[in-house]
Design a protein around this motif. Structure first.
Motif, PDB file in Angstrom:
ATOM      1  N   VAL A 105       8.637 -18.766   9.792  1.00  0.00           N
ATOM      2  CA  VAL A 105       8.946 -19.777   8.782  1.00  0.00           C
ATOM      3  C   VAL A 105       8.965 -21.162   9.423  1.00  0.00           C
ATOM      4  O   VAL A 105       9.649 -21.372  10.428  1.00  0.00           O
ATOM      5  N   GLY A 106       8.234 -22.093   8.841  1.00  0.00           N
ATOM      6  CA  GLY A 106       8.318 -23.491   9.238  1.00  0.00           C
ATOM      7  C   GLY A 106       8.792 -24.306   8.055  1.00  0.00           C
ATOM      8  O   GLY A 106       8.079 -24.446   7.071  1.00  0.00           O
ATOM      9  N   THR A 107      10.011 -24.815   8.104  1.00  0.00           N
ATOM     10  CA  THR A 107      10.550 -25.550   6.972  1.00  0.00           C
ATOM     11  C   THR A 107      10.754 -27.022   7.334  1.00  0.00           C
ATOM     12  O   THR A 107      11.304 -27.343   8.386  1.00  0.00           O
ATOM     13  N   VAL A 108      10.251 -27.892   6.483  1.00  0.00           N
ATOM     14  CA  VAL A 108      10.437 -29.329   6.668  1.00  0.00           C
ATOM     15  C   VAL A 108      11.553 -29.810   5.750  1.00  0.00           C
ATOM     16  O   VAL A 108      12.637 -30.175   6.215  1.00  0.00           O
ATOM     17  N   THR A 109      11.337 -29.762   4.442  1.00  0.00           N
ATOM     18  CA  THR A 109      12.355 -30.247   3.509  1.00  0.00           C
ATOM     19  C   THR A 109      12.635 -29.281   2.360  1.00  0.00           C
ATOM     20  O   THR A 109      13.458 -29.589   1.498  1.00  0.00           O
ATOM     21  N   ARG A 110      11.957 -28.157   2.314  1.00  0.00           N
ATOM     22  CA  ARG A 110      12.156 -27.217   1.206  1.00  0.00           C
ATOM     23  C   ARG A 110      13.059 -26.055   1.607  1.00  0.00           C
ATOM     24  O   ARG A 110      13.151 -25.692   2.770  1.00  0.00           O
ATOM     25  N   PRO A 111      13.731 -25.416   0.628  1.00  0.00           N
ATOM     26  CA  PRO A 111      14.778 -24.443   0.942  1.00  0.00           C
ATOM     27  C   PRO A 111      14.243 -23.091   1.382  1.00  0.00           C
ATOM     28  O   PRO A 111      13.194 -22.631   0.939  1.00  0.00           O
ATOM     29  N   MET A 112      14.998 -22.446   2.254  1.00  0.00           N
ATOM     30  CA  MET A 112      14.760 -21.065   2.634  1.00  0.00           C
ATOM     31  C   MET A 112      16.062 -20.484   3.171  1.00  0.00           C
ATOM     32  O   MET A 112      16.676 -21.053   4.068  1.00  0.00           O
ATOM     33  N   SER A 113      16.469 -19.357   2.583  1.00  0.00           N
ATOM     34  CA  SER A 113      17.710 -18.693   2.984  1.00  0.00           C
ATOM     35  C   SER A 113      17.386 -17.333   3.588  1.00  0.00           C
ATOM     36  O   SER A 113      16.382 -16.709   3.251  1.00  0.00           O
ATOM     37  N   VAL A 114      18.270 -16.866   4.463  1.00  0.00           N
ATOM     38  CA  VAL A 114      18.049 -15.626   5.212  1.00  0.00           C
ATOM     39  C   VAL A 114      19.269 -14.729   5.066  1.00  0.00           C
ATOM     40  O   VAL A 114      20.409 -15.186   5.205  1.00  0.00           O
ATOM     41  N   LEU A 115      19.024 -13.439   4.799  1.00  0.00           N
ATOM     42  CA  LEU A 115      20.080 -12.430   4.784  1.00  0.00           C
ATOM     43  C   LEU A 115      19.757 -11.389   5.841  1.00  0.00           C
ATOM     44  O   LEU A 115      18.654 -10.832   5.864  1.00  0.00           O
ATOM     45  N   GLU A 116      20.713 -11.128   6.725  1.00  0.00           N
ATOM     46  CA  GLU A 116      20.560 -10.134   7.781  1.00  0.00           C
ATOM     47  C   GLU A 116      21.452  -8.935   7.466  1.00  0.00           C
ATOM     48  O   GLU A 116      22.672  -9.055   7.414  1.00  0.00           O
ATOM     49  N   ALA A 117      20.812  -7.787   7.242  1.00  0.00           N
ATOM     50  CA  ALA A 117      21.548  -6.554   6.968  1.00  0.00           C
ATOM     51  C   ALA A 117      21.364  -5.604   8.149  1.00  0.00           C
ATOM     52  O   ALA A 117      21.008  -6.027   9.245  1.00  0.00           O
ATOM     53  N   ASP A 118      21.604  -4.321   7.953  1.00  0.00           N
ATOM     54  CA  ASP A 118      21.490  -3.337   9.029  1.00  0.00           C
ATOM     55  C   ASP A 118      20.040  -2.888   9.151  1.00  0.00           C
ATOM     56  O   ASP A 118      19.552  -2.078   8.361  1.00  0.00           O
ATOM     57  N   GLY A 119      19.337  -3.443  10.141  1.00  0.00           N
ATOM     58  CA  GLY A 119      17.966  -3.030  10.385  1.00  0.00           C
ATOM     59  C   GLY A 119      16.953  -3.611   9.438  1.00  0.00           C
ATOM     60  O   GLY A 119      15.794  -3.169   9.414  1.00  0.00           O
ATOM     61  N   GLU A 120      17.322  -4.618   8.681  1.00  0.00           N
ATOM     62  CA  GLU A 120      16.362  -5.292   7.802  1.00  0.00           C
ATOM     63  C   GLU A 120      16.822  -6.729   7.576  1.00  0.00           C
ATOM     64  O   GLU A 120      18.006  -7.026   7.536  1.00  0.00           O
ATOM     65  N   THR A 121      15.844  -7.607   7.448  1.00  0.00           N
ATOM     66  CA  THR A 121      16.113  -9.028   7.266  1.00  0.00           C
ATOM     67  C   THR A 121      15.213  -9.533   6.148  1.00  0.00           C
ATOM     68  O   THR A 121      14.044  -9.157   6.064  1.00  0.00           O
ATOM     69  N   MET A 122      15.762 -10.379   5.297  1.00  0.00           N
ATOM     70  CA  MET A 122      14.977 -10.897   4.179  1.00  0.00           C
ATOM     71  C   MET A 122      15.212 -12.390   4.022  1.00  0.00           C
ATOM     72  O   MET A 122      16.253 -12.922   4.412  1.00  0.00           O
ATOM     73  N   ILE A 123      14.204 -13.052   3.465  1.00  0.00           N
ATOM     74  CA  ILE A 123      14.281 -14.478   3.200  1.00  0.00           C
ATOM     75  C   ILE A 123      13.949 -14.719   1.745  1.00  0.00           C
ATOM     76  O   ILE A 123      13.290 -13.911   1.089  1.00  0.00           O
TER      77      ILE A 123
END
Length: 373
Positions: free
Chosen positions: A205-223
């Motif tokens: 992910v390359g973010t300049v000014t737009r939103p991006m959120s991340v959730l880290e769970a057990d053995g999986e990650t999502m944005i």
């Protein structure tokens, strides 16, 4: 603006991505949709003019293999080429993007984008994605043979070219560094999200000014563009909102922020004070509005919380201010959602008489319960 989701983990990515996008697609999308996954050294993808349901009806999107992928939808879709993802010349990299060049649009930036695509043209590489476009309607971005292109094609082609000869053991790191370099060379009001065929467990992910959120769970990650996309059963896990002008990577093990800061562009951070300001503003606008809910298009957000300029950039346009507004707005929506007060439904925002005669455009409209109810 568009909305994006990404996933890497132990489950098959496509069903997870589709369910996440369904939750937020009409925040600012639903009219051109696409998905890409990576499996056993190959990129798989599907696209459709329309929303997620159209994508499912007209493609094998739900059945795409792989445990890593990205999905995207945008708020207009006159052409099939409006559908992300876009690819590099070798089809090894898939990219989706949210944002635009309106805030940085100027002759110098247009020339830089065109120089990138002309270089590929000189090497005999022609991007097929934009062949259905009217050159008169896209006169700022066209190659010297008179063919128009989307600016994101320059990002995807350039990024793939920068890492194509990288040894496998260095590829993950080099891809992250290359993402930073493309944003430094071609800065815009945006975020890019990429997968690569030789990295079956990594989203960059390359973010300049737009939103991006991340959730880290057990053995999986999502944005996701907005954290409300994350599955309800996982929303007790911590959520990280990516900083502006940063490059990050997610793997099943979690999030790694590779770098913060980009040469030629810098952004005022979205602080808790800024988020609280927009949360209070949304509370004023949306409380007890069940009978008259509002989409984000119906609201004019104040800008007086930001310093001047909120974002410094080597290219400066005149169309709109370059500020990380939606980063703050989406974080505020997430806080209201966590309080259990945020509700939504689809509603007509405007009639699109030019592009699609007699067809109304639908977007998510929000309202809030009062505090304590």
């Amino acid at each position: 603006m568009c909305v994006i989701a990404g996933y890497t983990g132990k489950r098959r990515a496509a069903p997870v991505l589709i369910e996440m996008l369904k939750r937020i697609e009409y925040y600012d999308g639903g009219y051109a949709t696409g998905i890409a996954t990576v499996h056993e050294g190959k990129i798989y993808y599907a696209k459709a003019i329309g929303d997620v349901e159209m994508l499912l009806r007209t493609s094998d999107a739900l059945d795409l293999p792989g445990t890593t992928g990205i999905i995207h939808t945008r708020p207009n879709g006159e052409f099939f080429s409006n559908c992300h993802p876009y690819f590099d010349a070798d089809g090894k990299l898939a990219m989706v993007e949210n944002g635009g060049t309106g805030a940085t649009a100027c002759p110098e930036l247009h020339a830089e984008f065109c120089a990138v695509m002309n270089d590929f043209l000189d090497r005999g590489i022609v991007s097929p994605a934009s062949r259905d476009l009217d050159p008169e309607a896209h006169r700022n971005f066209f190659t010297k043979d008179g063919k128009p292109f989307y600016y994101i094609e320059a990002y995807s082609h350039l990024l793939g070219d920068m890492v194509k000869d990288t040894p496998r053991e260095c590829l993950k790191t080099e891809l992250a560094l290359a993402v930073r370099r493309i944003h430094e060379r071609l800065p815009a009001d945006n975020v890019t999200v990429s997968i690569y065929d030789e990295l079956p467990d990594t989203v960059t992910v390359g973010t300049v000014t737009r939103p991006m959120s991340v959730l880290e769970a057990d053995g999986e990650t999502m944005i996701a563009s907005c954290a409300t996309a994350f599955p309800e059963e996982l929303q007790h896990y911590p959520v990280t909102h990516l900083p502006q002008c940063s490059v990050s990577q997610i793997t099943p093990a979690g999030l790694e922020i590779i770098s913060v800061g980009m040469e030629g562009v810098s952004s005022e951070p979205v602080t808790e004070r800024v988020v609280a300001y927009y949360k209070a503003f949304l509370e004023e606008k949306l409380t007890k509005k069940k009978d008259a809910p509002l989409s984000l298009y119906d609201i004019t957000f104040p800008m007086d919380i930001w310093s001047e300029p909120a974002v410094d950039c080597k290219y400066v346009g005149t169309v709109r201010p370059l500020k990380p507004l939606m980063c703050a707005v989406y974080q505020a929506l997430w806080k209201l959602h966590r309080e259990g007060r945020l509700h939504s439904r689809l509603g007509v925002v405007y009639s699109r008489d030019v592009a699609w005669p007699n067809v109304d455009c639908y977007f998510t409209k929000f309202w809030l319960d009062e505090k304590g109810t």
